[in-house]
Design a protein around this motif. Sequence first.
Motif, PDB file in Angstrom:
ATOM      1  N   ARG A 541       0.840  -1.208   0.000  1.00  0.00           N
ATOM      2  CA  ARG A 541       0.000   0.000   0.000  1.00  0.00           C
ATOM      3  C   ARG A 541       0.870   1.252   0.000  1.00  0.00           C
ATOM      4  N   LEU A 542       1.924   1.275   0.826  1.00  0.00           N
ATOM      5  CA  LEU A 542       2.810   2.427   0.848  1.00  0.00           C
ATOM      6  C   LEU A 542       3.474   2.617  -0.513  1.00  0.00           C
ATOM      7  N   ALA A 563       0.739   7.866   3.731  1.00  0.00           N
ATOM      8  CA  ALA A 563       0.087   6.630   4.131  1.00  0.00           C
ATOM      9  C   ALA A 563      -0.891   6.827   5.283  1.00  0.00           C
ATOM     10  N   ARG A 565       0.033   6.860   8.428  1.00  0.00           N
ATOM     11  CA  ARG A 565       0.496   5.909   9.442  1.00  0.00           C
ATOM     12  C   ARG A 565       1.550   6.584  10.316  1.00  0.00           C
ATOM     13  N   THR A 570       5.749   3.243   9.284  1.00  0.00           N
ATOM     14  CA  THR A 570       6.181   3.670   7.949  1.00  0.00           C
ATOM     15  C   THR A 570       7.638   3.310   7.710  1.00  0.00           C
ATOM     16  N   ALA A 617      -4.952  11.022   0.435  1.00  0.00           N
ATOM     17  CA  ALA A 617      -3.492  10.918   0.555  1.00  0.00           C
ATOM     18  C   ALA A 617      -2.822  12.204   0.077  1.00  0.00           C
TER      19      ALA A 617
END
Length: 633
Positions: A541-542, A563, A565, A570, A617
């Motif tokens: 996903r990142l 992200a 996060r 991360t 994002a």
Amino acid sequence: MAAILISEVNQVITVSRMIDLAWDADPPARARGVVHNHVHRLRQLLVGQAEIATRGQGYVLLADPCAVDVNRFRYLVSNAHEAEPRTAVAKLRQALGLWRGEPLADVPGERVRRTLGVGLTQARVAALQELGSKLLMLGRYGELITELTAWLAEHPLHEELTALLMRALQASGRQAEALDHFHRTRRHLEDRLGIDPGPALSETYLAVLGGKSAAASSFALRPSAGPGPGPGPGPGPGPGPGSAPRSHPGPGPGPEPAAPYDPAAAYGSCCPSAPLTSLAQLPPRIADFCGRVGEIVALDQKLDRLPRPDCVVLAGGGGTGKTTLAVHWAHRHKAEFPDGQLFADLRGFERPPMRPGTVLGTFLRALGVAEAKIPESLTERSALYRSLLAGRRMLVLLDNAGTAEQARPLLPAAPGCLAVVTSRRRLSGLVVRDGAALVTVGPFIVDDALELLGNALGRARVAADPAAARELVERCDRLPLALRIAAARLMAHPDWSLESWTSKLADERRRLQELSAHDADLAVEACLYLSYRALSSGAARLFRLLGLHPGPEVDVDAAAALAGRDLERTHRHLAELSDAHLVEEQVQGHFVRTELVRIYAEQLVLSEETPADRDLARQRLRDHAARYRPRRC
């Protein structure tokens, strides 16, 4: 469905035949509807590449026949039949190079594999036999031995290919090894099938035993039904057509040599004094190999280190030429490993990967262990393997390892042996736990990339437009795979200028598509996909979201904002991307990626993230940038 249509491109295939093949003659009640739905989805996938048309009660895939690797294989083999030997060898190598494992291995239908795959396998073996006979005719015995040793390690029951290998070994002055191969194959046939060698193999045995040279015997492969006419040592001792089941061929004139030492009988003990046939399983090296001076020096230095490591890991991103480098270096150092070389493609990033137990079984058979004496468990196979290598000096090349756990059971423990492992990952487990040395393989330097381009296209064509050549090299990220694909496209179109081709690559929307050959695994995008697919869900996903970040560089704070996060998670995901060579950490907390990787991430985020998630994002990244933007005085 796709396999059925592709296998008979431009041929109408009725729906009823597709149903019969796809469901092994036991279709569900709504089979026709399922077929129509599959065809509809395939049409969407093939837009701009091929067309599936409806014809009467069936479908036909309309495409360039040579865009299908099966047809390209058949075309090349057909052309090789009438060509002079050297040209035939080149065409047959090109044809056989299209193969990647068993045909239709990932197709679920048993009937499809049985109906379509068997003929393909037979055609592959026939092409390999023809290649062998041409190499034998040209006196290129070393190449033939390398080709057949690797094949017969997986197919030990093939008599005609064993006969070819025996001829090549004998012509190379290795008569004892040739006879060993005969006896090994004879034992395999007896243990597995309960039969004796056929006429072709038996006739070759007598010729080798009598010292008759391969060139003098005008050796040609014959069907196993019976010996054909022609010069040789006389009628083979096996049965002719229509005779009773095979009987033992008998030793012929003179006493039969003693059977070679059976290493399985010594299981549990190390017998360094026992004779071992020298193995030569390394793939052929590329003739136009260039560059990699720094990496070769680093590898040589690992051998000079005291104590010398038992394993060296060559790690680098997909398409960087790790296998090419490993094979080239291994050939240079063969003399240091007089007991031979073992090779295995572990297919660590394909599905399914090779299991260590399967590879060990192949290695043990190559080392002379009878099938019945190969242990079942992985632990016992690994122990027997290491026992057989004790006191030997062998090189083991393990290509394309996915994890340390996949490679570890295959590592030799003997101090005179060396394992070279290639991987897209750094395999830190082998480095930390097993003391392996690590050599990183990155893109070419500019001069080496230009040399590769010149080797492929000709120095004059590159020198005619050096500026375009340099730009082309950079568009390819100096990646050997991308450069070879670009060179192949340019060789196919000698009227194209380097400048025109470089201009095509300037369009980032089409660059990955242009850097692909007809083979699915000979494409930069497919190569990147294999690395991406192996990531954890969080790292994947990142990686996709990084496609929204402009430029080649990103720091851990910006990545965390994208992200959504925390920094710790991360950083863990970025470390995974770095281990897979999808990003590189140049300065602590700061990561860079190549242009091709950035373009691939952009395509993924557009196809796999929803517009709403992409907008969120981007907003998080803008907010992060606003917080850290320097204030004006």
